[in-house]
Design a protein around this motif. Structure first.
Motif, PDB file in Angstrom:
ATOM      1  N   THR A 124       0.832  -1.207   0.000  1.00  0.00           N
ATOM      2  CA  THR A 124       0.000   0.000   0.000  1.00  0.00           C
ATOM      3  C   THR A 124       0.862   1.251   0.000  1.00  0.00           C
ATOM      4  OG1 THR A 124      -1.753  -1.160   1.208  1.00  0.00           O
ATOM      5  CG2 THR A 124      -1.815   1.244   1.228  1.00  0.00           C
ATOM      6  N   VAL A 128       0.671   4.343  -2.613  1.00  0.00           N
ATOM      7  CA  VAL A 128       0.426   5.721  -2.192  1.00  0.00           C
ATOM      8  C   VAL A 128       1.562   6.625  -2.649  1.00  0.00           C
ATOM      9  CG1 VAL A 128       0.147   7.250  -0.198  1.00  0.00           C
ATOM     10  CG2 VAL A 128      -1.014   5.039  -0.233  1.00  0.00           C
ATOM     11  N   GLU A 191      -6.257   8.785  -0.813  1.00  0.00           N
ATOM     12  CA  GLU A 191      -5.578   7.577  -0.332  1.00  0.00           C
ATOM     13  C   GLU A 191      -4.600   7.891   0.801  1.00  0.00           C
ATOM     14  OE1 GLU A 191      -6.665   6.807  -4.635  1.00  0.00           O
ATOM     15  OE2 GLU A 191      -5.844   8.476  -3.442  1.00  0.00           O
ATOM     16  N   TRP A 195      -4.393   6.006   4.252  1.00  0.00           N
ATOM     17  CA  TRP A 195      -3.125   5.446   4.730  1.00  0.00           C
ATOM     18  C   TRP A 195      -2.878   5.820   6.190  1.00  0.00           C
ATOM     19  CZ3 TRP A 195       0.685   2.139   4.264  1.00  0.00           C
ATOM     20  CH2 TRP A 195       1.907   2.394   4.877  1.00  0.00           C
TER      21      TRP A 195
END
Length: 233
Positions: A124, A128, A191, A195
């Motif tokens: 992830t 990002v 995002e 996060w």
């Protein structure tokens, strides 16, 4: 005479029961002695190793010491040591794993889930960071004092999260623009806020797992007479 016979039968039955009970205790203690080395391995390779990894990971995440930008160059980041993170289970004794799973299924499940989530988080983070590349470049070019040399440092500080602290001296351009940087980029890259939420939830999950492992540790040490200060060799 019949009464004496009945008493004799009762006495014999009681004696048999006590003998069987003592034998069961003896068998149980012998079994514990044979299993003690396995539980030493459980404590060393699973419980203590997991507690150490979780504590270290929580510290480096909270102190903005994770090299998240390292994930940009990894298509499949199976080795987390470059980022400063460590999984719980690193080639543990398979017998120890089975014993731990049988006796502490919930803690075992959470340990496996922790390692899986750690790998997912590095994936992830890479995604990002890729989304942030262009917006961060634009912000850098339009903000005084931030040079191209500062690009990865800016990404690292940004992805560390608003709650993270840093033991290093922060650059002046970050101190002056932190709020504006986060506000502008969160607005453009949703995002990033997701996060931050994931990081916070992961640290909460880590605390819950640590408590489960501490409980298992106390339980095993008590059951098998293992000295809490022993080296578990």
């Amino acid at each position: 005479m019949g009464g004496f016979g009945a008493l004799g039968t009762i006495f014999l039955a009681l004696l048999t029961y006590l003998t069987l009970r003592d034998n069961q205790k003896l068998v149980h203690e012998e079994l514990k002695d044979r299993e003690k080395p396995i539980w030493n391995a459980v404590l060393r390779d699973i419980v203590n190793a997991s507690l150490q990894s979780i504590s270290s990971n929580g510290s480096v995440i909270s102190n903005a010491e994770v090299e998240w930008t390292e994930t940009k160059s990894k298509q499949s980041p199976t080795d987390l040591t470059g980022t400063g993170l460590n999984t719980c289970l690193d080639n543990p004794d398979l017998v120890a794993v089975e014993y731990f799973w049988q006796s502490y299924p919930e803690a075992s499940r959470l340990v496996s889930q922790y390692d899986q989530r750690l790998h997912e988080m590095t994936d992830t983070a890479r995604d990002v960071l890729e989304r942030l590349e262009d917006p961060v470049t634009d912000f850098r070019l339009n903000t005084r004092g931030i040079t191209e040399h500062d690009h990865d440092r800016l990404l690292s500080l940004l992805i560390a999260g608003p709650e993270a602290t840093s033991s290093e001296e922060l650059p002046e351009w970050w101190v002056e623009n932190e709020g504006a940087i986060q506000s502008e980029l969160i607005d453009n890259i949703p995002e990033l806020q997701a996060w931050y939420d994931d990081l916070e939830e992961f640290l909460t999950f880590s605390e819950r797992l640590q408590e489960q492992l501490r409980h298992a540790k106390r339980d095993i040490q008590s059951e098998y007479g293992i000295d809490p200060d022993s080296g578990l060799q």
